[in-house]
Design an enzyme around this catalytic site. Sequence first.
Site, PDB file in Angstrom:
ATOM      1  N   ASP A 106       3.720   5.292   7.283  1.00 27.37           N
ATOM      2  CA  ASP A 106       2.452   5.320   6.563  1.00 27.37           C
ATOM      3  C   ASP A 106       2.292   3.949   5.898  1.00 27.37           C
ATOM      4  OD1 ASP A 106       0.112   6.433   5.280  1.00 27.37           O
ATOM      5  OD2 ASP A 106       1.277   6.649   3.447  1.00 27.37           O
ATOM      6  N   SER A 107       1.106   3.703   5.353  1.00 28.20           N
ATOM      7  CA  SER A 107       0.908   2.465   4.595  1.00 28.20           C
ATOM      8  C   SER A 107       1.756   2.464   3.320  1.00 28.20           C
ATOM      9  CB  SER A 107      -0.565   2.332   4.205  1.00 28.20           C
ATOM     10  OG  SER A 107      -0.934   3.431   3.387  1.00 28.20           O
ATOM     11  N   GLY A 153      -6.817   1.567   4.077  1.00 25.75           N
ATOM     12  CA  GLY A 153      -8.176   2.143   4.126  1.00 25.75           C
ATOM     13  C   GLY A 153      -9.323   1.153   4.039  1.00 25.75           C
ATOM     14  N   CYS A 206      -0.230   8.997   8.852  1.00 24.90           N
ATOM     15  CA  CYS A 206      -1.315   8.303   8.151  1.00 24.90           C
ATOM     16  C   CYS A 206      -2.586   8.526   8.955  1.00 24.90           C
ATOM     17  CB  CYS A 206      -0.974   6.809   8.077  1.00 24.90           C
ATOM     18  SG  CYS A 206      -2.279   5.794   7.369  1.00 24.90           S
ATOM     19  N   THR A 217      -5.441   7.070   8.474  1.00 20.84           N
ATOM     20  CA  THR A 217      -6.134   5.797   8.688  1.00 20.84           C
ATOM     21  C   THR A 217      -5.522   5.063   9.885  1.00 20.84           C
ATOM     22  OG1 THR A 217      -6.461   5.732   6.303  1.00 20.84           O
ATOM     23  CG2 THR A 217      -6.883   3.699   7.511  1.00 20.84           C
ATOM     24  N   GLU A 271       0.077   5.558  -5.262  1.00 21.19           N
ATOM     25  CA  GLU A 271       1.112   4.516  -5.159  1.00 21.19           C
ATOM     26  C   GLU A 271       1.622   4.129  -6.553  1.00 21.19           C
ATOM     27  OE1 GLU A 271       2.636   3.005  -2.462  1.00 21.19           O
ATOM     28  OE2 GLU A 271       1.627   4.471  -1.189  1.00 21.19           O
ATOM     29  N   CYS A 297      -6.171  12.466   4.154  1.00 22.65           N
ATOM     30  CA  CYS A 297      -5.319  11.295   3.908  1.00 22.65           C
ATOM     31  C   CYS A 297      -4.001  11.834   3.392  1.00 22.65           C
ATOM     32  CB  CYS A 297      -5.970  10.385   2.874  1.00 22.65           C
ATOM     33  SG  CYS A 297      -4.880   9.116   2.188  1.00 22.65           S
ATOM     34  N   THR A 298      -2.897  11.308   3.916  1.00 18.03           N
ATOM     35  CA  THR A 298      -1.607  11.909   3.575  1.00 18.03           C
ATOM     36  C   THR A 298      -1.162  11.636   2.136  1.00 18.03           C
ATOM     37  OG1 THR A 298      -0.517   9.992   4.588  1.00 18.03           O
ATOM     38  CG2 THR A 298      -0.766  11.966   5.946  1.00 18.03           C
ATOM     39  N   HIS A 299      -1.859  10.733   1.447  1.00 16.57           N
ATOM     40  CA  HIS A 299      -1.551  10.553   0.019  1.00 16.57           C
ATOM     41  C   HIS A 299      -2.078  11.714  -0.831  1.00 16.57           C
ATOM     42  CE1 HIS A 299      -0.648   6.337   1.047  1.00 16.57           C
ATOM     43  NE2 HIS A 299      -0.157   6.183  -0.176  1.00 16.57           N
TER      44      HIS A 299
HETATM   45  N1  DGL Z   1      -1.937   7.796   3.768  1.00 17.73           N
HETATM   46  C1  DGL Z   1      -2.956   7.029   4.417  1.00 17.73           C
HETATM   47  C2  DGL Z   1      -3.880   7.969   5.182  1.00 17.73           C
HETATM   48  O1  DGL Z   1      -3.478   9.052   5.540  1.00 17.73           O
HETATM   49  C3  DGL Z   1      -3.572   6.097   3.442  1.00 17.73           C
HETATM   50  C4  DGL Z   1      -4.207   4.902   4.064  1.00 17.73           C
HETATM   51  C5  DGL Z   1      -4.398   3.730   3.160  1.00 17.73           C
HETATM   52  O2  DGL Z   1      -3.425   3.005   2.972  1.00 17.73           O
HETATM   53  O3  DGL Z   1      -5.517   3.515   2.711  1.00 17.73           O
HETATM   54  O4  DGL Z   1      -5.007   7.660   5.477  1.00 17.73           O
END
Ligand code: DGL
Length: 267
Positions: free
Chosen positions: A8-9, A41, A71, A73, A149, A181-183
Site C-alpha cells: 500500500d502507499s 490519491g 490499495c 488507488t 498516517e 480505501c484501505t486506510h
Molecule cells: N490505502 C490507499 C487506498 O486504498 C490510499 C491511497 C493513498 O495513498 O492516497 O486507496
Amino acid sequence: MASIGIFDSGVGGLSVWREIAFLLPDVDLIYFADQGYCPYGPRTLPDIRQRVEKVARFLLAQEIELLVVACNTASAAALSHLRGLFDLPIVGMEPALKPAVEKTNSGKVAVMATPATFQGEPFGRLMARFAHGVQVFVQPCPGLVEQVEQGDLDGPVTQRLLHRYLDGLPAQGVDELVLGCTHYPFLRPAIEAVVGAGVQVIDPAPAVARQARRLWERLETKPLTSSVPQRRFYTTGPAERLRQQLWQLLGPKAAHQANVQTASLHE
Ligand code: DGL
C-alpha cells in the site's frame, strides 16, 4: 521460503494484512508501505502506475508467490498493468459496490475513496456493471489518508473532515457506505459515529483476504511455510515510525513479531 507480498502507499493495507494473517497464520508475509511517496490519491494515474511497478518489482525480488495490491488507488491505476507485466497471481482491490447494491433497501449507496480511485477506468467499469436502479453517491475524501498516517483516528481534524464528507448522507437516504480505501477501516468507529446506526459500513478487506487464501491454496508448487511465520515490513519512510504505527494499528503482539526495515526503490 515462499511468501505473500502485500503493499500500500502506507499503513492502509494493514487493514488487509491483518485479515490475511488471520486466515493464513502460518504463511510468511512481506508488507511494503510506500510511505516516502504517500499519499498516492492526489497524484496522476501514470505517476502512480510507474511507482507501483517499482514497488511490485521490489517485492518480486523477495521471491513472493502471490501479490496483494492492498490499495484501491494503486489497483485503480495499475492492476491491469501489473497483471500484464508479471507472471504470478495478483489480488487487487476495488470499492465494494456490488455488495452495497445487493444490500441496500433505500436504493441509495455511497462510496468513500481517494480522488484517483474515482478517476481510474476500473471505477467507471464498476459503475457500469453494478449501479443499476440505485443512486450512487461518490465521495472523494482528500486528507483522510494523511490523518490515518499521522495516527489521528478520531481527533478534531479527522472529525472535521468526516463531518464534511459524510454529514449529508443519512438525510439523503443512503443506507450502505463503502470504504473504498484501505486506510478508512481504521476510522470505522469514527465513521459509524458520524453516519449513525441507519447506515451500514462495508469493508472489503475480509473478502479480499479470502480471495488471497483461495489463490494461495491453488498455487501449483504449494510452497513450504516456515515453522515460525515471518512478518517482514518494509517502508520507504522511517522504520521507527512504521514500528510505532504497527503498535497503534495492529496491537502489541503483531508489533512485537514484526521485522521492520527501511527500503529504497531503484530509480
Ligand atoms: N490505502 C490507499 C487506498 O486504498 C490510499 C491511497 C493513498 O495513498 O492516497 O486507496
